[in-house]
Design a protein around this motif. Structure first.
Motif: not given
Length: 486
Positions: A482-484, A427-428, A234-235, A405-406
């Motif tokens: 959390g996209a990863a 992750s972000y 999410g954001v 992305q990390f």
């Protein structure tokens, strides 16, 4: 060394060089490691050699040799001349160097204990003690430790009259605990990932790091991550502790400000740069709290990018890179400074060793600490709902250094100003300028750490160099998380 340099410089001058310099490097290193109670690596090596860099007909030539005899040195200089003449036949324009006053100087890294005065047995005993502490935690399946020392003594002479002798000491150490469970691997590192903490210091750094005292906690966290909840997607508002912010600086500020990348002279290892010349002093890189400098001076701290002179004899400097959010500077050399109309090089040309051509490298690229009193816990308490990210695990960034992305080893959910649950696989991601413009708080000097990155790769053939990144914990608003793993 002066005689050796005169053989090379005289040969270069007689064969038509308009500029020449000579570097002689005596490099000693020790690398030690353990793995699950056994010695994983133990090496002590030394390398001595010289190189000659020349300008002939407006083009560079470079050659190096491990043979320090007069005939070999003169032959090396002659080979550099031949390479320059060949290069001149395909040049697009003449190489021009901004002026730099030639100096005669000596400098040594400040240190208390010469790391090479300690024995390999003493070093390994400490690592074995840390290793045993990690493995004493039930659930830790792999423990790895490392300790590394380097002493690089260099003599630099130029046809302009420079005579510089400097000696740099580097000490580094760290460890990691892995916990394997089912199909999942979790890890925790200390004091940082990918080798730990490295600084331009002596053996005193090893005592400062408190390696044994933190080992059990690190092992316990690695095991606990298997029971932790997956980081939500999410954001969120996010807080980066200082070592993760240091890597964020390295990838999304340090590499794109390298002027050779900007000018298209270097595109290896993730490409060029989005920071094209028209953006200088125009682009709003970050919020007004973002102040980043490239500082190689001793007073900045014992970073891996600290020295007295770069590898073309330019004194260490502090260059403002981002000033109150405005993009204000590049990393430059005498050649690249001339290409964009600067009056002086930023002093960032460095080589991995005596057999490599110096190229633009990061010095200490650091974000300046905040001015208001603010602890990490106070930063957390003023965050209603967010994620705290600690210790880098992975990174990815595009070939313009713009989309990134990390992932970190561990995260903590923040709810109503308090640390709540532990989170695994956090992750972000974001866009460089949007991300830095979202920074709304940063902790002050007492929580600022100058981290060492010993493994920055650049160039072809590859050169691995050390850089420094000073940072305090900081908060960023409305970041994609959390996209990863979503």
């Amino acid at each position: 060394m002066k005689d050796l340099s005169s053989w090379a410089l005289n040969t270069a001058s007689q064969r038509g060089a308009t500029y020449a310099d000579v570097r002689v490097v005596n490099d000693r290193s020790r690398g030690l490691a353990t793995k699950n109670g056994k010695i994983g690596n133990a090496s002590d090596s030394q390398s001595l050699g010289m190189s000659v860099r020349v300008l002939v007909n407006g083009a560079w030539g470079f050659a190096s040799s491990a043979d320090m005899g007069r005939s070999a040195v003169e032959a090396t200089a002659a080979r550099a001349i031949d390479i320059a003449k060949a290069s001149a036949q395909v040049k697009q324009s003449d190489v021009k160097l901004v002026p730099e006053k030639a100096v005669k100087a000596e400098w040594t890294t400040p240190y208390k204990i010469d790391p090479f005065s300690t024995s390999i047995e003493q070093n390994l005993a400490l690592l074995q003690k840390v290793d045993a502490e990690l493995r004493s935690v039930k659930g830790v399946t792999l423990a790895e430790t490392n300790m590394n020392f380097r002493r690089e003594e260099q003599w630099f002479f130029s046809s302009e009259g420079a005579e510089i002798h400097q000696t740099k000491y580097v000490t580094g150490a760290g460890y990691v605990a892995y916990a394997f469970a089912g199909s999942e691997i979790q890890k925790r590192s200390y004091p940082n990932s990918f080798g730990g903490q490295w600084q331009n210091k002596g053996y005193e750094l090893i005592d400062e790091l408190k390696l044994v005292e933190n080992a059990r906690r690190i092992g316990e966290e690695a095991v606990a991550l298997h029971s932790a909840d997956q980081c939500p997607a999410g954001v969120f508002d996010i807080i980066l502790e200082s070592s993760q912010l240091g890597l964020q600086i390295h990838e999304s500020v340090g590499h794109p400000i390298e002027l050779d990348r900007v000018l298209g002279m270097e595109a290896n290892f993730a490409g060029t740069s989005f920071l094209t010349l028209e953006k200088l002093r125009i682009l709003k890189y970050g919020s007004e709290l973002v102040n980043v400098v490239a500082d190689a001076r001793e007073e900045h701290g014992p970073g891996l990018g600290t020295f007295a002179f770069d590898d073309e004899g330019v004194p260490a400097q502090c260059t403002p890179i981002i000033t109150n959010g405005l993009f204000t500077g590049y990393l430059s050399s005498r050649e690249t400074a001339s290409l964009i109309g600067l009056q002086r090089s930023g002093g960032t040309l460095r080589a991995e060793g005596w057999n490599r051509l110096p190229i633009i490298r990061m010095t200490n690229i650091s974000i300046l600490p905040g001015e208001k009193p603010l602890t990490l816990e106070q930063l957390i308490s003023s965050t209603d709902h967010g994620i705290l990210f600690q210790t880098n695990r992975s990174w990815s960034i595009d070939d313009k250094r713009y989309n990134f992305q990390f992932g970190t080893e561990i995260g903590w959910e923040i709810k109503k100003g308090k640390r709540a649950r532990m989170l695994k696989n956090p992750s972000y991601s974001g866009i460089t300028t949007e991300f830095w413009n979202s920074m709304d708080a940063i902790c002050p000097r007492d929580q600022w750490t100058l981290w060492g990155t010993p493994n920055c790769g650049k160039g072809q053939p590859q050169q691995v160099m050390g850089t420094g990144h000073g940072a305090s914990p900081a908060r960023f608003r409305k970041v994609k998380v959390g996209a990863a793993y979503s």
